[in-house]
Design a protein around this motif. Sequence first.
Motif, PDB file in Angstrom:
ATOM      1  N   LEU A 109       0.852  -1.187   0.000  1.00  0.00           N
ATOM      2  CA  LEU A 109       0.000   0.000   0.000  1.00  0.00           C
ATOM      3  C   LEU A 109       0.887   1.235   0.000  1.00  0.00           C
ATOM      4  O   LEU A 109       2.060   1.169   0.367  1.00  0.00           O
ATOM      5  CB  LEU A 109      -0.901   0.004   1.240  1.00  0.00           C
ATOM      6  N   PHE A 110       0.302   2.366  -0.404  1.00  0.00           N
ATOM      7  CA  PHE A 110       1.069   3.607  -0.373  1.00  0.00           C
ATOM      8  C   PHE A 110       0.944   4.196   1.034  1.00  0.00           C
ATOM      9  O   PHE A 110      -0.142   4.619   1.433  1.00  0.00           O
ATOM     10  CB  PHE A 110       0.560   4.569  -1.443  1.00  0.00           C
ATOM     11  N   PRO A 111       2.032   4.206   1.797  1.00  0.00           N
ATOM     12  CA  PRO A 111       1.927   4.511   3.234  1.00  0.00           C
ATOM     13  C   PRO A 111       1.496   5.947   3.523  1.00  0.00           C
ATOM     14  O   PRO A 111       0.963   6.214   4.599  1.00  0.00           O
ATOM     15  CB  PRO A 111       3.347   4.252   3.749  1.00  0.00           C
ATOM     16  N   TYR A 113      -0.730   7.660   1.850  1.00  0.00           N
ATOM     17  CA  TYR A 113      -2.118   7.909   1.457  1.00  0.00           C
ATOM     18  C   TYR A 113      -3.079   7.269   2.459  1.00  0.00           C
ATOM     19  O   TYR A 113      -2.805   6.183   2.983  1.00  0.00           O
ATOM     20  CB  TYR A 113      -2.396   7.308   0.081  1.00  0.00           C
TER      21      TYR A 113
END
Lengths: 262, 221
Positions: A109-111, A113
Amino acid sequence: MGQAQRRPDARPVVSMVNVRKSFGDVAVLKGVTLEVRPGETVAVIGPSGGGKSTLLRCATLLERLDAGSLAYGDLEVARDEGGRAVYGSAAVERAAKARFGLVFQNYNLFPHYTVMKNITDAPRCVQKRPRAEVEAQARELIAKMGLEGCEDKVPCQLSGGQQQRVSIARALAMNPKVMYFDEPTSALDPELTAEVLKVIKLLAAENMTMVVVTHEMSFAREVADRVVFMDGGVVVEQGPAAQVIDHPREARTQAFLHRIGE
Amino acid sequence: MVGMLGEGFLVSLQIFALTLVGAIPLGVPVALARMSTWGISLGRFRLRPVALIARFYISVMRGTPLMLQMFAIYFAPYYVFGIQLTADSKWQATIVAFIVNYAAYFAEIYRSGIQSIPRGQYEAAEVLGYSRLQTFGKIVLPQVVKRILPAMGNEIITLVKDTSLAFAIGVAEMFSTAKALVASQVSMVPFALAAAFYWVFNFAVEIVLGRVEKHLDYYHD
């Protein structure tokens, strides 16, 4: 599951034929063919280093085939020309990427966001879909994944199981034709594993086309329409779960299942 | 006395601000060039000219004194091109030297930050169809900023003090002013005051950096 609406005669959603891939001198895929039909759930099992992950990485264009062909429905991504895989234009690859989703073992995951932004950013920025529509879909997916109340949290505030469900929602938000799961529960403890497997079962029940690389034999037996056993860079055996897992024909399959205690 | 030091401080502040405005962006292409894989294979050896040039640039900038770089940039137009030096030349040479020097340090910090982003982030972005530019701008860069902030803080604080090197070339920044005052007043107080100026300013820099860090503290990975 999924049996009812499966159309065995329909054009495969994804078709990989006689795929070969080497890293340096090490041949990881030695001529693998895998076709997945609409609504089908395929479980790929086998020992580590058998080529399962590499097969998914080739299917998702993270790796390039050395030889063989790859097509998504009518979209020919790579074709075999005299034993060498030849890829199409960048536009073809972009179009192909819209047809599949990939769930990673460690989520990725994009940390920075929030959960909402993780799910909506690519549909908005890559697919250029309208905000209202994307956010409505994201809310539905969040509810479906059992993540209500997590919309504004960032990944580090979530458990591993929740993070993996966010990453499933992120992939689904792109409306893929086929979902790939690369050992989606390997980083999770049994309790969190159950959470994630539950949503994958839910997708199977909805006839989502899926390829799941997994070590969870009971899950494969329960959910998969077809089990593919890979070892040494080839598909050793495949068929219905009840056959491959419970009555394997090949010695290598038997040895593997015996080793892992099934 | 404080007024004169204050004037000198404003000059130091200008060197500081112009260096940041120039070097922070200039470090980006230098870092990208340093990481460039573009090149040609010669047997088993791979020649990467862009990366090689960037490496050489960084090596020279970090490996030689900033003071000498100022002199080199000050005199080069005259000795190499025969261009007549003007009253502004010293100031221009100082700013250019500071920018190209600090860009080298920043580039290495950027590189460390960019290379610390896990491969999985790029792969997730690639599978979702982000372009390379989108991946860099939306996914990688924001995470890099958070990771490099402490290292950037070090450099920025060093820069505040490095502005005193402009004294060597004859730019009337705060340290030059302090030294002149020490000589004319036969007192060490101007030096002490100058030290206080540097320290108070760096204290403000620390507060600003702390705020930025806190602002990015909403996540960790």
